[in-house]
Design an enzyme around this catalytic site. Structure first.
Site, short mmCIF file in Angstrom:
data_model
loop_
_atom_site.label_atom_id
_atom_site.label_comp_id
_atom_site.label_asym_id
_atom_site.label_seq_id
_atom_site.Cartn_x
_atom_site.Cartn_y
_atom_site.Cartn_z
CG ASN A 1 -6.41 -0.59 1.90
OD1 ASN A 1 -5.84 -0.07 0.94
ND2 ASN A 1 -5.75 -1.15 2.90
CG HIS B 1 -2.76 3.65 2.87
ND1 HIS B 1 -3.42 3.32 1.70
CD2 HIS B 1 -2.69 2.49 3.60
CE1 HIS B 1 -3.69 2.03 1.71
NE2 HIS B 1 -3.28 1.51 2.84
CB CYS C 1 -0.94 0.02 1.20
SG CYS C 1 -1.99 -1.43 1.28
N1 ACO Z 1 -17.60 -8.62 10.69
C1 ACO Z 1 -17.99 -8.94 11.92
N2 ACO Z 1 -17.16 -9.29 12.91
C2 ACO Z 1 -15.85 -9.33 12.62
C3 ACO Z 1 -15.36 -9.01 11.33
C4 ACO Z 1 -16.28 -8.65 10.35
N3 ACO Z 1 -15.92 -8.33 9.09
N4 ACO Z 1 -14.01 -9.14 11.34
C5 ACO Z 1 -13.68 -9.50 12.60
N5 ACO Z 1 -14.78 -9.63 13.35
C6 ACO Z 1 -14.88 -10.00 14.76
C7 ACO Z 1 -13.68 -10.78 15.26
O1 ACO Z 1 -13.87 -12.16 14.99
C8 ACO Z 1 -13.70 -10.46 16.72
O2 ACO Z 1 -14.66 -11.26 17.35
P1 ACO Z 1 -14.41 -11.85 18.85
O3 ACO Z 1 -14.27 -10.66 19.71
O4 ACO Z 1 -15.62 -12.68 19.09
O5 ACO Z 1 -13.12 -12.64 18.72
C9 ACO Z 1 -14.19 -9.02 16.78
O6 ACO Z 1 -14.88 -8.80 15.53
C10 ACO Z 1 -13.12 -7.98 16.95
O7 ACO Z 1 -12.07 -8.27 16.03
P2 ACO Z 1 -10.73 -7.43 16.02
O8 ACO Z 1 -9.79 -8.02 15.03
O9 ACO Z 1 -10.28 -7.23 17.43
O10 ACO Z 1 -11.27 -6.03 15.47
P3 ACO Z 1 -10.50 -4.67 15.35
O11 ACO Z 1 -11.24 -3.65 16.12
O12 ACO Z 1 -9.03 -4.81 15.58
O13 ACO Z 1 -10.71 -4.32 13.82
C11 ACO Z 1 -9.49 -4.32 11.74
C12 ACO Z 1 -10.16 -5.18 12.83
C13 ACO Z 1 -10.56 -3.45 11.11
C14 ACO Z 1 -8.87 -5.21 10.70
C15 ACO Z 1 -8.41 -3.44 12.39
O14 ACO Z 1 -7.54 -4.21 13.19
C16 ACO Z 1 -7.59 -2.66 11.40
O15 ACO Z 1 -8.09 -1.78 10.75
N6 ACO Z 1 -6.29 -2.94 11.30
C17 ACO Z 1 -5.32 -2.13 10.56
C18 ACO Z 1 -5.68 -1.78 9.19
C19 ACO Z 1 -5.43 -2.88 8.27
O16 ACO Z 1 -4.99 -3.90 8.69
N7 ACO Z 1 -5.71 -2.60 7.00
C20 ACO Z 1 -5.61 -3.51 5.96
C21 ACO Z 1 -4.26 -3.89 5.40
S1 ACO Z 1 -2.92 -2.96 5.76
C22 ACO Z 1 -2.58 -2.11 4.36
O17 ACO Z 1 -3.24 -1.19 4.04
C23 ACO Z 1 -1.47 -2.60 3.64
#
Ligand code: ACO
Length: 362
Positions: free
Chosen positions: A278, A248, A112
């Protein structure tokens, strides 16, 4: 006399098929409420054509905005991690499609972060005098590499392309400072096992997309904030001098957090993730293009950009816009039309991958 690399053209290409969060919830255990609250994303685009075609249309619109003939371009760089083929590269397809026989052409993959990495390289190529008119593109067809059975990553990404034209200038404009880096200890937090090490003979229908969202989040904020501080140091500028933050677009919560750390108020922060998700290397040029089109970027504005991506690559740039914010020619280039809906394209991939996982786990 010191040379600068002015941004004289900007363009984008968004494929027409829209996939909403409610569409995703028809085949994944997710909801509009979860996706909007955790990421800020409402919908994304799904492409019916390959990355090269997305890149070509964005490039044609950027050239129109710059008022340049493709024959004048002497370098094409395409930031992408979803090339149509490994060889030849996407940049050579763009070169052929737009008719730019005088250009060198290469792809750059820093996930990215690719577009900012490409701006960093292109600006220096112009400053040394090696190149004069450079076409930069960020283009991705991520919907083809996702595991559509994995809700934690499938809801985040979309397809699209954006482009800029950089031209040598004596004015102090363009990328005035940049800092790029890589936190390679975190190589494993975002990976896709598709490449030359991929076992195509033992392929059972699953391309492994590994993703540790919270770890990426933490490292991304830290890396981007450090890079922003570096470009402020290099220029002697500070947050008060900044007219806009164009980061980004990976997660709205992450952008809000970064803006808070950099002390940039929300009204100066450009966010369009709600519409496209994204799009990896394409988020930056699409966001710039829209910010110019809707009047957010004004003549002479100072803009700070920050990026992160798999690797874990990071970077920031301090950009001064030139005097022109209206295109020389309007952006009239579009993709060939398609009757396919987003679900027409994605549901078969979801079904095949779900069946492959069921077989593997038996
Ligand atoms: N729908 C519903 N529930 C979901 C989903 C979904 N799509 N995805 C995960 N969950 C659930 C999980 O299973 C978890 O359930 P549990 O509590 O029963 O175990 C709960 O939601 C919370 O999951 P987390 O992973 O803790 O959620 P978080 O608040 O961290 O959000 C996210 C996840 C959006 C991916 C976040 O961590 C994030 O944005 N990370 C950084 C950005 C990123 O990674 N971007 C993409 C790639 S990087 C790049 O751009 C190169």
């Amino acid at each position: 006399m010191k040379k600068y690399a002015e941004i004289t053209g900007w363009g984008k290409c968004l494929p027409p098929a829209v996939m909403t969060n409610d569409d995703l919830a028809t085949f994944l255990d997710t909801s509009d409420e979860w996706i909007v609250t955790r990421t800020g994303i409402s919908e994304r685009r799904v492409s019916h054509v390959g990355t090269s075609k997305l890149a070509t249309v964005a490039a044609q619109n950027a050239l129109a905005a710059a008022g340049l003939d493709a024959e004048e371009i002497d370098l094409i760089i395409v930031g992408t991690c979803t090339p149509d083929e490994v060889i030849p590269n996407v940049a050579s397809a763009v070169q052929q499609n737009i008719g730019a026989p005088n250009a060198a052409a290469f792809d750059l993959n820093a996930a990215c972060s690719s577009f900012l990495y490409a701006m960093h390289v292109a600006t220096q190529a112009i400053q040394t005098g090696a190149h004069k008119k450079v076409l930069l593109i960020g283009a991705e067809r991520l919907t083809r590499i996702l595991d559509w059975t994995k809700r934690e990553s499938a809801v985040l990404f979309g397809d699209g392309a954006g482009a800029m034209v950089l031209e040598a200038s004596d004015e102090e404009v363009g990328l005035l400072a940049s800092h790029i880096s890589c936190d390679a200890d975190a190589r494993d937090v975002l990976s896709l096992d598709f490449g030359l090490s991929f076992d195509r003979f033992g392929f059972d229908g699953i391309m492994q997309f590994d993703f540790v969202g919270q770890e990426i989040f933490k490292r991304a904020v830290k890396g981007m904030n450090a890079a922003v501080e570096k470009v402020f140091e290099q220029t002697g500028l500070s947050t008060e001098d900044v007219d806009a933050l164009i980061p980004h677009q990976a997660n709205k919560r992450l952008i809000d957090y970064l803006a808070k750390l950099c002390k940039v108020p929300s009204e100066k922060t450009v966010i369009n993730i709600q519409n496209y998700g994204n799009t990896s290397s394409a988020t930056l040029p699409i966001a710039f293009c829209e910010a110019v089109e809707n009047g957010t970027v004004k003549p002479g504005d100072t803009i700070v950009s920050a990026v992160f991506g798999g690797g874990l690559t990071c970077g920031a740039g301090l950009i001064r816009w030139g005097q022109r914010v209206t295109p020389v020619n309007p952006p009239t280039f579009e993709l060939e039309p398609s009757e396919l809906s987003a679900l027409d394209m994605i549901v078969p991939m979801h079904e095949k991958t779900a069946a492959a996982w069921a077989k593997r786990e038996k």
